[in-house]
Design a protein around this motif. Structure first.
Motif, short mmCIF file in Angstrom:
data_model
loop_
_atom_site.label_atom_id
_atom_site.label_comp_id
_atom_site.label_asym_id
_atom_site.label_seq_id
_atom_site.Cartn_x
_atom_site.Cartn_y
_atom_site.Cartn_z
N VAL A 192 -17.93 -5.58 21.31
CA VAL A 192 -17.57 -5.64 19.89
C VAL A 192 -18.31 -6.82 19.27
O VAL A 192 -18.24 -7.95 19.76
N THR A 193 -19.01 -6.54 18.19
CA THR A 193 -19.81 -7.59 17.54
C THR A 193 -19.27 -7.97 16.17
O THR A 193 -19.76 -8.92 15.55
N GLY A 194 -18.27 -7.24 15.69
CA GLY A 194 -17.70 -7.60 14.40
C GLY A 194 -16.55 -6.68 14.03
O GLY A 194 -16.42 -5.58 14.59
N ILE A 195 -15.73 -7.16 13.11
CA ILE A 195 -14.55 -6.40 12.67
C ILE A 195 -14.71 -6.13 11.18
O ILE A 195 -14.89 -7.05 10.38
N GLU A 196 -14.63 -4.84 10.81
CA GLU A 196 -14.81 -4.44 9.40
C GLU A 196 -13.45 -4.27 8.74
O GLU A 196 -12.52 -3.76 9.37
N THR A 197 -13.37 -4.65 7.47
CA THR A 197 -12.11 -4.48 6.74
C THR A 197 -12.35 -3.65 5.48
O THR A 197 -13.49 -3.39 5.08
N ASP A 198 -11.23 -3.31 4.84
CA ASP A 198 -11.35 -2.66 3.54
C ASP A 198 -11.81 -3.69 2.50
O ASP A 198 -11.96 -4.88 2.82
N ARG A 199 -11.97 -3.25 1.25
CA ARG A 199 -12.51 -4.15 0.23
C ARG A 199 -11.62 -5.35 -0.03
O ARG A 199 -12.08 -6.44 -0.34
N ALA A 200 -10.33 -5.13 0.12
CA ALA A 200 -9.39 -6.24 -0.10
C ALA A 200 -9.38 -7.22 1.08
O ALA A 200 -8.84 -8.32 0.97
N GLY A 201 -9.96 -6.80 2.17
CA GLY A 201 -9.98 -7.67 3.34
C GLY A 201 -8.65 -7.78 4.03
O GLY A 201 -8.42 -8.73 4.79
N LEU A 238 -14.00 -15.32 13.87
CA LEU A 238 -14.87 -16.20 13.08
C LEU A 238 -16.14 -15.49 12.60
O LEU A 238 -16.61 -15.71 11.48
N VAL A 239 -16.69 -14.64 13.47
CA VAL A 239 -17.95 -13.97 13.07
C VAL A 239 -17.69 -12.82 12.08
O VAL A 239 -18.62 -12.36 11.42
N SER A 240 -16.44 -12.40 11.97
CA SER A 240 -16.12 -11.28 11.06
C SER A 240 -15.81 -11.85 9.68
O SER A 240 -14.66 -11.93 9.23
N ASN A 241 -16.87 -12.28 9.00
CA ASN A 241 -16.70 -13.09 7.79
C ASN A 241 -17.28 -12.44 6.53
O ASN A 241 -17.66 -13.13 5.59
N GLU A 242 -17.35 -11.12 6.54
CA GLU A 242 -17.96 -10.48 5.37
C GLU A 242 -17.05 -10.55 4.15
O GLU A 242 -17.51 -10.78 3.04
N PRO A 245 -15.10 -15.58 4.01
CA PRO A 245 -16.23 -16.40 4.50
C PRO A 245 -15.89 -17.25 5.72
O PRO A 245 -16.77 -17.53 6.53
N ARG A 246 -14.63 -17.65 5.86
CA ARG A 246 -14.28 -18.47 7.03
C ARG A 246 -13.93 -17.62 8.24
O ARG A 246 -13.64 -18.15 9.30
N GLY A 247 -13.90 -16.30 8.04
CA GLY A 247 -13.52 -15.42 9.14
C GLY A 247 -12.14 -14.84 8.93
O GLY A 247 -11.36 -15.33 8.10
N LEU A 248 -11.82 -13.84 9.69
CA LEU A 248 -10.52 -13.17 9.53
C LEU A 248 -9.38 -14.07 10.01
O LEU A 248 -9.48 -14.73 11.05
N GLY A 249 -8.31 -14.06 9.24
CA GLY A 249 -7.13 -14.84 9.62
C GLY A 249 -7.33 -16.33 9.55
O GLY A 249 -6.54 -17.10 10.11
N ASN A 250 -8.38 -16.74 8.86
CA ASN A 250 -8.75 -18.16 8.92
C ASN A 250 -8.63 -18.85 7.56
O ASN A 250 -9.32 -19.82 7.29
N SER A 251 -7.73 -18.37 6.72
CA SER A 251 -7.58 -18.98 5.39
C SER A 251 -7.20 -20.45 5.50
O SER A 251 -7.48 -21.25 4.61
N HIS A 252 -6.51 -20.80 6.56
CA HIS A 252 -6.05 -22.18 6.70
C HIS A 252 -6.84 -22.94 7.78
O HIS A 252 -6.35 -23.93 8.33
N ASP A 253 -8.02 -22.44 8.09
CA ASP A 253 -8.91 -23.13 9.02
C ASP A 253 -8.21 -23.43 10.36
O ASP A 253 -8.22 -24.56 10.86
N LEU A 254 -7.62 -22.39 10.92
CA LEU A 254 -6.92 -22.57 12.20
C LEU A 254 -7.57 -21.80 13.35
O LEU A 254 -7.36 -22.15 14.51
N VAL A 255 -8.36 -20.79 13.01
CA VAL A 255 -8.95 -19.98 14.09
C VAL A 255 -9.91 -20.83 14.91
O VAL A 255 -10.82 -21.47 14.36
N GLY A 256 -9.72 -20.83 16.20
CA GLY A 256 -10.56 -21.61 17.10
C GLY A 256 -10.06 -23.02 17.33
O GLY A 256 -10.45 -23.66 18.31
N ARG A 257 -9.21 -23.49 16.43
CA ARG A 257 -8.67 -24.85 16.61
C ARG A 257 -7.50 -24.83 17.59
O ARG A 257 -7.04 -23.78 18.00
N PHE A 258 -7.07 -26.03 17.96
CA PHE A 258 -5.93 -26.18 18.89
C PHE A 258 -6.23 -25.59 20.27
O PHE A 258 -5.32 -25.18 20.98
#
Lengths: 568, 136
Positions: A192-201, A238-242, A245-258
Motif C-alpha cells: 500500500v502506497t497511499g490512502i485515498e479519501t472522498d473530497r471532504a477527506g 503521513l504520506v496520505s496527504n492529498e 497536508p499533514r496526513g490523515l488523522g494528523n490535524s493535531h500533529d500526533l501521527v508518528g509522535r510518542f
C-alpha cells in the motif's frame, strides 16, 4: 485464499467490504475473525510467504535519536510479519497499565482492562499461550523454584509465559486456514502506497497498491484497517496527504509522535550474601506444560502513589567463571561498569567485591551452610577448604555426610556459586512527544518517502529506574539476600551503552477519546474519519509493563467485534 | 567401580574440622563486655571478620560523611540504633552483639536509613561499622 498482487493488472480496482493493510499478528487476527462470514475481506501484504531482501529493504530508514538498529532490523515484511522472529514472551497488561499517572502527561488509556478482558482468552489461544493462568501465587505453588525471599511490598513477582518456538509465527500457523477461506483473499507482494479519501477527506474510498514488479492497482472497501506495524502505520497516514497536508488523522500533529519502546539495560547488580541462593524462578522453566519465566516489577501501589509507570526487572544470574564465556553479553557491559568509578579515578577497585564481603560478614552460620537443609550441610567449597581437597572430592563425600539430601541430587539442587545477579531493567517509557517517526526526503523503490526514527527517552524514565532499584535494594538488604548497586548514576545525563529496545514499537497512532491527545478513538477509528481504523501496538498510548503481542491481538479481536456489529 | 578419593579417616577428620570451624565462628571472640563510647568504639571493629574489605567501604563512607570521622561519634551512632542501645553494646557477648548488629542493619534497610556509595546501597550501621574499622 491467497493471490499474488503481481498478477493483478495495472489500474484494476478490487472491491471488498473490508480491506486490511498488513498480515502480521493484528492483520491475520482480523482476517481470521471474518473468515467464514459474508464479509468480503482483502488483505494486502507487502511480502510473500518467505523473507525477500528487496521487499524487506522497503523498511529501510535511519535512526536519528537514541542508538537504534536500522529500521528494517526489528521488523519483518512478509506473511506473518514480525511474529516470524517473535520471542514469544506473553503477559497481559496489568490493571494499572491502563491508568493515568499523576504528573506524567498523556498517560491513561480511554479503556480499562475490563474492556479487553473478555478477549484475552481467545487472544491467548491465537498466540499459542499454553495456560490462561497468570496469577503468580498460583504458579509459585506449582513451581519447583521459589522467588527471591524479598521482605517488603514495593517489589512484586510476576510470571510471563513463553510461547513454544514452533507456534510463534502467525504466518506458519494460520496460512492454511486463510488459504482455505472463501471470503478472505490475501494478496501477497502488494504494497500500500497511499490512502485515498472522498473530497471532504472524511471517508476513505480506496487504497493504492503497488508491487516491485511495477503493476499498480487499488482496493475499494467500506472499511479499512491499517495494521502494518507502529512505524509503517504512521508512515501510511503521513504520506496520505492529498486532502490533509499533514496526513490523515494528523490535524493535531500526533501521527508518528510518542514513539515508545521498552528500553532495556542492566540497571543494577546484586552481590549475594549467599552464593548459592536460588534464582531458578527467574530462569526459563517448564511448569505443568507451560514455559515460564519469573521477573520482578514495581508494585501497583508504588506506581500509582509515586506517579511512576510500570517497570520490569529481569534477574540474570552470573555464575563464577562465566564472564569469559559471555564476552558480548550485557553481563560484561555491566561488569565493566562495575569499575566505572575506578575509571573516574575516584573509587576503589573491586569495591563491589568488598561490599559483598562486608554484607556477608555479620552472617556467620549461614555463610557455611546451605539454607533450608534439615541438618547443617556445608557448601562443597567450604568442605573442600577444610579437607584440603578438590571441590569434586568434596562433592563425592556429600552423600556420606548429608544422607538423604544427597540422594535428592545435592549438587543439582545447590547449583554453582553465584558471582553476582545482573538486574536488567525494562521500562515502560513516559510518553514523549518528541520521540517520533518522521518522513524523510529519501524515497524507496516504490517512490514512497522513507521514514526516520527519532527515539527519545526522558528524565522520568531515569527516575523510575533509580527509584525501583532503590526500593529493591532496600528489600534485598532487609532480607539478607545481599547488596545492590544502582548502575545508573543520579547525575548521569546519557543512557547506558547497553541500552536497547525490545522491538516493541508503540504509540505512533495513540488511542484517546480526545482528538487533541490521540490519533484513534477507543475503537481504533481515526479521529475525523468515518471508516479508517488502525490496529496493532501503534494505538497503545503507553507500552505497559508486559509485552505487546497478546494485547494487540486482543484489541484486534475487539476491533473485529466492533466492525462486525457497528460498521459492516 | 571408582575408589573413593578420601578415606573414612580423612572424612571424619574433615567433618570434625568443619564442625570446629563453624563452632569457632559462632563462639564469642571476646566475652569481656566493656563500657563507655571509647570502649565500644574499640570493641565494635573487632566483630568484623574481614577488616580489609571493611576498610575499603569505610574509607568511602568517610569521604562522603567526613563529619562522622570520630570513633566515639560513630560508636554512639551505631549503638543508639540498637535495642537498649549502650546497655546492649556493653552487656552482651560478641556473638549476640553481632546478631543484634545484623538485626540493626536489616532494620536500617526497612527504615530507609541507607547510604549510597558508588551506587551501592548500604545500611548506615554497616557503613559506620566499616568506618570504625578505618579509624581503629
Amino acid at each position: 485464499m491467497f493471490a499474488d498482487a503481481r498478477s493483478v493488472a495495472t489500474d484494476t480496482t478490487l472491491e471488498a467490504d473490508l480491506c486490511i493493510v498488513g498480515a502480521g499478528a493484528a492483520g491475520i487476527t482480523l482476517a481470521r475473525a471474518f473468515s467464514g462470514s459474508p464479509v468480503r475481506v482483502v488483505v494486502l501484504e507487502s511480502g510473500d510467504m518467505e523473507f525477500d531482501g528487496d521487499t524487506q529493504a522497503l523498511y529501510d530508514g535511519p535512526s536519528v535519536g537514541l542508538p537504534y538498529p536500522s529500521l528494517s532490523t526489528p521488523r519483518l515484511r512478509y506473511f506473518g510479519g514480525t511474529t516470524n522472529h517473535w520471542g514469544g514472551i506473553c503477559r497481559p497488561f496489568e490493571d494499572e497499565d491502563f491508568e493515568a499517572r499523576d504528573g506524567i502527561p498523556f498517560t491513561g488509556w480511554p479503556i480499562r482492562r475490563t474492556d479487553v478482558a473478555s478477549f484475552y482468552p481467545e487472544a491467548a489461544r491465537i498466540c499459542g499461550v499454553t495456560s490462561e493462568e497468570w496469577d503468580v501465587e498460583d504458579w509459585v505453588r506449582r513451581h519447583e523454584f521459589s522467588p527471591l525471599p524479598l521482605e517488603g511490598t514495593a517489589i512484586v513477582n510476576r510470571v510471563a509465559q513463553v510461547v513454544p518456538r514452533d507456534v510463534r509465527s502467525f504466518g506458519d500457523v494460520y496460512s492454511d486456514e486463510l488459504r482455505r477461506s472463501g471470503n478472505v483473499t490475501v494478496y501477497l507482494n502488494g504494497n500500500v502506497t497511499g490512502i485515498e479519501t472522498d473530497r471532504a477527506g472524511r471517508r476513505v474510498t480506496s487504497v493504492r497498491a503497488a508491487t516491485l514488479s511495477g503493476n499498480r492497482f487499488s482496493v475499494q472497501a467500506r472499511a479499512f484497517v491499517v495494521a502494518a506495524g507502529a512505524i509503517e502505520n504512521a508512515r501510511l497516514l503521513l504520506v496520505s496527504n492529498e486532502r490533509w497536508p499533514r496526513g490523515l488523522g494528523n490535524s493535531h500533529d500526533l501521527v508518528g509522535r510518542f514513539f515508545s519502546e521498552h528500553p532495556r539495560f542492566v540497571g543494577g547488580v546484586i552481590v549475594p550474601s549467599d552464593p548459592h541462593i536460588s534464582v531458578g524462578f527467574y530462569e526459563l522453566n517448564v511448569v505443568d506444560g507451560a514455559i515460564l519465566q519469573g521477573y520482578l516489577a514495581l508494585s501497583k501501589e508504588v506506581q500509582l502513589s509515586e506517579g511512576f509507570l510500570d517497570l520490569q526487572i529481569r534477574v540474570e544470574p552470573v555464575y563464577s567463571g562465566a564472564i569469559a564465556d559471555t564476552v558480548t553479553t550485557p553481563s560484561v557491559v555491566s561488569a565493566k561498569r562495575l569499575a566505572r568509578g575506578a575509571r573516574r579515578g575516584q573509587a576503589i577497585p573491586d569495591f563491589g567485591r568488598h561490599v559483598g564481603t562486608v554484607a556477608a560478614d555479620l552472617i556467620t552460620w549461614q555463610r557455611f551452610t546451605i539454607p533450608g537443609a534439615p541438618v547443617p550441610v556445608p557448601y562443597p567449597e567450604v568442605l573442600a577448604k577444610v579437607l584440603g581437597s578438590s571441590r569434586r572430592e568434596a562433592e563425592e563425600l556429600m552423600p556420606l555426610l548429608v544422607g538423604n539430601v544427597a540422594t535428592r541430587g545435592y549438587v543439582d539442587l545447590v547449583g554453582g556459586p553465584l558471582e553476582r545477579i545482573d538486574l536488567a531493567t525494562r521500562i515502560e517509557q513516559a510518553p514523549n512527544r518528541d520521540s517520533r517517526v518522521l518522513l524523510t526526503d529519501d524515497r524507496d523503490e516504490l517512490q514512497m518517502p522513507r521514514v526516520a526514527l527519532d527515539w527519545r527517552m526522558s528524565d522520568v524514565d531515569r527516575r523510575v529506574v533509580r527509584r525501583a532499584l532503590g526500593l529493591l535494594g532496600a528489600e534485598v538488604g532487609a532480607s539478607g539476600i545481599g547488596r545492590l548497586q544502582i548502575l545508573l548514576g543520579e547525575d548521569d545525563r546519557g543512557w547506558p551503552e547497553d541500552l536497547k529496545g525490545g522491538s516493541h514499537h508503540t504509540g505512533t497512532t495513540r488511542m484517546s477519546d480526545d482528538a487533541r491527545q490521540g490519533v484513534v478513538d477507543r475503537d481504533g477509528l481515526v479521529h475525523g474519519m468515518a471508516n479508517l481504523f488502525v490496529a496493532g501496538s501503534s494505538v497503545f498510548p503507553t507500552a505497559g509493563g508486559g509485552t505487546p503481542t497478546l494485547l494487540l491481538v486482543a484489541l484486534a479481536l475487539r476491533l473485529a467485534d466492533h466492525l462486525r456489529t457497528a460498521v459492516l | 567401580m571408582a575408589q573413593p578419593m578420601v578415606n573414612r579417616r580423612q572424612l571424619l577428620l574433615g567433618a570434625g574440622a568443619f564442625g570446629a570451624a563453624v563452632a569457632l565462628r559462632l563462639l564469642p571472640w571476646s566475652d569481656a563486655p566493656l563500657s563507655g563510647q571509647g570502649a565500644v568504639a574499640r570493641r565494635l571493629p573487632r566483630l568484623l571478620g574481614h577488616p580489609d574489605s571493611a576498610r575499603v567501604v569505610g574509607r568511602a563512607y568517610l569521604r562522603l560523611v567526613p563529619a562522622e570521622a570520630r570513633p566515639e561519634l560513630l560508636a554512639k551512632l551505631i549503638v543508639e540504633q540498637l535495642p537498649e542501645g549502650e546497655h546492649t553494646a556493653a552487656a552482651v557477648a560478641d556473638g549476640e552483639l553481632r546478631e543484634r548488629l545484623l538485626d540493626g542493619v536489616r532494620e536500617d534497610f526497612r527504615d530507609g536509613k541507607t547510604v549510597e556509595l558508588d551506587g551501592w546501597l548500604l545500611s548506615r550501621t554497616e557503613a559506620r561499622l566499616c568506618a570504625l574499622v578505618v579509624l581503629a
